[in-house]
Design a protein around this motif. Structure first.
Motif, PDB file in Angstrom:
ATOM      1  N   SER A 216      20.639   5.398   7.894  1.00  0.00           N
ATOM      2  CA  SER A 216      19.457   6.175   7.518  1.00  0.00           C
ATOM      3  C   SER A 216      18.172   5.577   8.096  1.00  0.00           C
ATOM      4  O   SER A 216      18.017   4.356   8.155  1.00  0.00           O
ATOM      5  CB  SER A 216      19.346   6.227   5.997  1.00  0.00           C
ATOM      6  OG  SER A 216      18.228   6.997   5.616  1.00  0.00           O
TER       7      SER A 216
ATOM      8  N   SER B  37      15.411   6.221   6.535  1.00  0.00           N
ATOM      9  CA  SER B  37      14.682   6.007   5.290  1.00  0.00           C
ATOM     10  C   SER B  37      15.582   5.250   4.326  1.00  0.00           C
ATOM     11  O   SER B  37      16.796   5.398   4.361  1.00  0.00           O
ATOM     12  CB  SER B  37      14.301   7.335   4.632  1.00  0.00           C
ATOM     13  OG  SER B  37      13.424   8.063   5.437  1.00  0.00           O
ATOM     14  N   SER B  38      14.958   4.464   3.465  1.00  0.00           N
ATOM     15  CA  SER B  38      15.691   3.791   2.395  1.00  0.00           C
ATOM     16  C   SER B  38      15.416   4.558   1.107  1.00  0.00           C
ATOM     17  O   SER B  38      14.277   4.961   0.854  1.00  0.00           O
ATOM     18  CB  SER B  38      15.219   2.354   2.239  1.00  0.00           C
ATOM     19  OG  SER B  38      15.383   1.635   3.438  1.00  0.00           O
ATOM     20  N   ILE B  39      16.453   4.741   0.298  1.00  0.00           N
ATOM     21  CA  ILE B  39      16.296   5.467  -0.959  1.00  0.00           C
ATOM     22  C   ILE B  39      16.840   4.599  -2.084  1.00  0.00           C
ATOM     23  O   ILE B  39      17.938   4.037  -1.979  1.00  0.00           O
ATOM     24  CB  ILE B  39      17.017   6.832  -0.917  1.00  0.00           C
ATOM     25  CG1 ILE B  39      16.453   7.672   0.244  1.00  0.00           C
ATOM     26  CG2 ILE B  39      16.862   7.569  -2.254  1.00  0.00           C
ATOM     27  CD1 ILE B  39      17.200   8.963   0.494  1.00  0.00           C
TER      28      ILE B  39
ATOM     29  N   GLN C 109      11.708   6.694  -2.085  1.00  0.00           N
ATOM     30  CA  GLN C 109      12.147   6.741  -0.686  1.00  0.00           C
ATOM     31  C   GLN C 109      11.068   6.094   0.167  1.00  0.00           C
ATOM     32  O   GLN C 109       9.878   6.372  -0.006  1.00  0.00           O
ATOM     33  CB  GLN C 109      12.349   8.180  -0.229  1.00  0.00           C
ATOM     34  CG  GLN C 109      12.735   8.291   1.230  1.00  0.00           C
ATOM     35  CD  GLN C 109      12.943   9.739   1.651  1.00  0.00           C
ATOM     36  OE1 GLN C 109      13.310  10.578   0.851  1.00  0.00           O
ATOM     37  NE2 GLN C 109      12.699  10.019   2.916  1.00  0.00           N
TER      38      GLN C 109
ATOM     39  N   SER D 250      10.088   4.786   4.347  1.00  0.00           N
ATOM     40  CA  SER D 250      10.393   4.788   5.767  1.00  0.00           C
ATOM     41  C   SER D 250       9.374   3.886   6.441  1.00  0.00           C
ATOM     42  O   SER D 250       8.212   3.874   6.046  1.00  0.00           O
ATOM     43  CB  SER D 250      10.258   6.191   6.350  1.00  0.00           C
ATOM     44  OG  SER D 250      11.184   7.059   5.770  1.00  0.00           O
TER      45      SER D 250
ATOM     46  N   SER E 271      13.264   2.423   7.425  1.00  0.00           N
ATOM     47  CA  SER E 271      14.307   1.583   6.861  1.00  0.00           C
ATOM     48  C   SER E 271      14.500   0.413   7.822  1.00  0.00           C
ATOM     49  O   SER E 271      14.371   0.599   9.029  1.00  0.00           O
ATOM     50  CB  SER E 271      15.579   2.434   6.771  1.00  0.00           C
ATOM     51  OG  SER E 271      16.617   1.753   6.178  1.00  0.00           O
TER      52      SER E 271
END
Length: 180
Positions: A31, A33-35, A123, A125, A127
């Motif tokens: 990803s 982005s990290s969630i 979330q 970004s 990541s």
């Protein structure tokens, strides 16, 4: 190619007295982005800050947070709780279902001023910036009863976090408990 499906409660969890973060989607999953699912304890105030390159999205799942995402008319060094923008924007009490998007460079913060933990989906970004940040901040919080503000500042200096007001964790005193 496959996606990622997680049942409730799944993901790598980091827990301290002031941090409860479950990694849901990370750079290791491919990803950008990290969630995370984050539980914000009563009395936790992340402090106003900005990110030069990062952007963030917050979604309140349960409970209520005080939040803001704007440039204040005047930045004060100790607290963001009464800030107002030049156009009249003020701090918002964000209940379940509320969200906040923060573009790079935008001052923002959240705090749990209530007496119950708050759950939010977070979330960030790009990541894996916040993945490393959460790992290190949990180590700092795990070190002892008090938080070393210098250790927090060194971490933030390395992590694209430009602190404006201090991070605070002041849990409410337990009422109705008496010593013998």
């Amino acid at each position: 190619m496959s996606g990622l499906v997680l049942p409730p409660g799944a993901g790598r969890r980091l827990t301290t007295r002031a941090q409860d973060v479950t990694f849901k989607v990370t750079a290791a999953d491919g990803s950008v982005s990290s969630i995370f699912e984050v539980v914000v304890p009563p009395g936790f105030d992340v402090g106003a800050h900005t990110h030069d390159r990062g952007q963030e999205f917050f979604y309140v799942l349960q409970g209520t947070l005080d939040v803001f995402a704007f440039e204040p008319a005047a930045r004060t060094g100790d607290s963001w709780h009464d800030w107002e923008s030049a156009s009249g924007e003020r701090v918002v009490r964000a209940a379940a279902g509320s969200s906040m998007f923060v573009p790079p460079g935008c001052p923002h913060a959240f705090r749990n001023a209530g007496e119950e933990p708050v759950r939010m989906l977070f979330q960030s970004s790009p990541s894996p910036d916040h993945e490393r940040y959460f790992e290190e901040i949990c180590e700092i919080f795990a070190e002892g009863r008090t938080v070393d503000p210098d250790a927090v500042q060194r971490l933030r200096d390395r992590s694209d976090v430009r602190q404006i007001t201090p991070l605070r964790y002041e849990p409410p005193l337990l009422s109705g408990i008496s010593g013998s």
